[in-house]
Motif scaffolding. Sequence first.
Motif, short mmCIF file in Angstrom:
data_model
loop_
_atom_site.label_atom_id
_atom_site.label_comp_id
_atom_site.label_asym_id
_atom_site.label_seq_id
_atom_site.Cartn_x
_atom_site.Cartn_y
_atom_site.Cartn_z
N LYS A 14 51.53 -19.87 -4.27
CA LYS A 14 51.38 -18.42 -4.05
C LYS A 14 51.49 -17.68 -5.38
CE LYS A 14 52.35 -18.00 0.70
NZ LYS A 14 53.16 -18.03 1.80
N ASP A 15 52.44 -18.13 -6.21
CA ASP A 15 52.57 -17.55 -7.55
C ASP A 15 51.29 -17.76 -8.35
OD1 ASP A 15 55.20 -16.93 -6.87
OD2 ASP A 15 56.04 -18.65 -7.95
N ALA A 16 50.74 -18.97 -8.25
CA ALA A 16 49.51 -19.30 -8.98
C ALA A 16 48.36 -18.43 -8.51
CB ALA A 16 49.16 -20.78 -8.80
N ALA A 17 48.26 -18.24 -7.21
CA ALA A 17 47.16 -17.43 -6.66
C ALA A 17 47.25 -15.99 -7.15
CB ALA A 17 47.18 -17.48 -5.14
N GLU A 18 48.47 -15.48 -7.25
CA GLU A 18 48.64 -14.11 -7.73
C GLU A 18 48.22 -13.97 -9.19
OE1 GLU A 18 52.67 -13.08 -6.81
OE2 GLU A 18 52.29 -13.19 -4.65
N ALA A 19 48.32 -15.07 -9.94
CA ALA A 19 47.94 -15.04 -11.36
C ALA A 19 46.48 -15.39 -11.58
CB ALA A 19 48.82 -16.02 -12.15
N ALA A 20 45.81 -15.88 -10.54
CA ALA A 20 44.40 -16.30 -10.65
C ALA A 20 43.49 -15.18 -10.15
CB ALA A 20 44.18 -17.57 -9.86
N SER A 21 42.19 -15.47 -10.22
CA SER A 21 41.21 -14.50 -9.72
C SER A 21 40.01 -15.25 -9.15
CB SER A 21 40.77 -13.55 -10.83
OG SER A 21 40.15 -14.28 -11.87
N GLY A 22 39.18 -14.51 -8.44
CA GLY A 22 37.93 -15.06 -7.93
C GLY A 22 38.11 -16.16 -6.91
N ASP A 23 37.17 -17.10 -6.93
CA ASP A 23 37.15 -18.21 -5.99
C ASP A 23 38.40 -19.07 -6.09
OD1 ASP A 23 35.87 -19.98 -4.01
OD2 ASP A 23 35.65 -21.37 -5.71
N ALA A 24 38.88 -19.28 -7.30
CA ALA A 24 40.08 -20.10 -7.49
C ALA A 24 41.27 -19.49 -6.76
CB ALA A 24 40.39 -20.27 -8.98
N GLN A 25 41.39 -18.17 -6.80
CA GLN A 25 42.50 -17.51 -6.13
C GLN A 25 42.51 -17.82 -4.64
OE1 GLN A 25 42.42 -13.17 -5.82
NE2 GLN A 25 44.59 -13.17 -6.41
N GLU A 26 41.36 -17.71 -4.01
CA GLU A 26 41.26 -17.98 -2.57
C GLU A 26 41.56 -19.45 -2.27
OE1 GLU A 26 37.92 -17.85 0.94
OE2 GLU A 26 37.79 -16.38 -0.68
N ARG A 27 41.05 -20.36 -3.06
CA ARG A 27 41.30 -21.78 -2.85
C ARG A 27 42.78 -22.12 -3.03
NH1 ARG A 27 37.86 -25.03 -6.63
NH2 ARG A 27 38.65 -26.78 -5.43
N ILE A 28 43.43 -21.47 -3.98
CA ILE A 28 44.86 -21.71 -4.20
C ILE A 28 45.66 -21.19 -3.00
CG2 ILE A 28 46.85 -21.18 -5.64
CD1 ILE A 28 44.81 -20.94 -8.01
N TYR A 29 45.32 -19.99 -2.52
CA TYR A 29 46.00 -19.46 -1.33
C TYR A 29 45.82 -20.41 -0.14
CZ TYR A 29 47.51 -14.78 -2.78
OH TYR A 29 48.17 -13.73 -3.37
N ASP A 30 44.62 -20.96 0.02
CA ASP A 30 44.37 -21.89 1.13
C ASP A 30 45.27 -23.12 1.02
OD1 ASP A 30 42.43 -20.20 2.13
OD2 ASP A 30 40.74 -21.38 1.36
N GLN A 31 45.43 -23.64 -0.19
CA GLN A 31 46.31 -24.80 -0.39
C GLN A 31 47.77 -24.42 -0.10
OE1 GLN A 31 45.55 -28.15 -1.22
NE2 GLN A 31 43.61 -27.32 -0.48
#
Length: 89
Positions: A14-31
């Motif tokens: 969740k921390d990573a997703a907040e620091a990411a953007s775009g498609d990667a952010q959504e994929r990280i949230y899914d994980q």
Amino acid sequence: MTRELLREASGRLKDAAEAASGDAQERIYDQSDALASLAARDRDPDHGRLARHTNTLEELADETEGPAHEAIVEAKEKISTFREGVEGV
């Protein structure tokens, strides 16, 4: 073996997703959501399922940098530690 490691991995993602953007952010949230669900189940996940998550996180780590990358690597390490206690393979 404790599922707390899976919950911690989910939180780091969740921390990573907040620091990411775009498609990667959504994929990280899914994980993150998937790991939280695994941590809440009555049965432990098997090696194959954990391996798929690890592989996805390796891909995401390659696509990110900075705080997002670091959090993904930490989450992957927590999954690996959890996996050491899973019976089989």
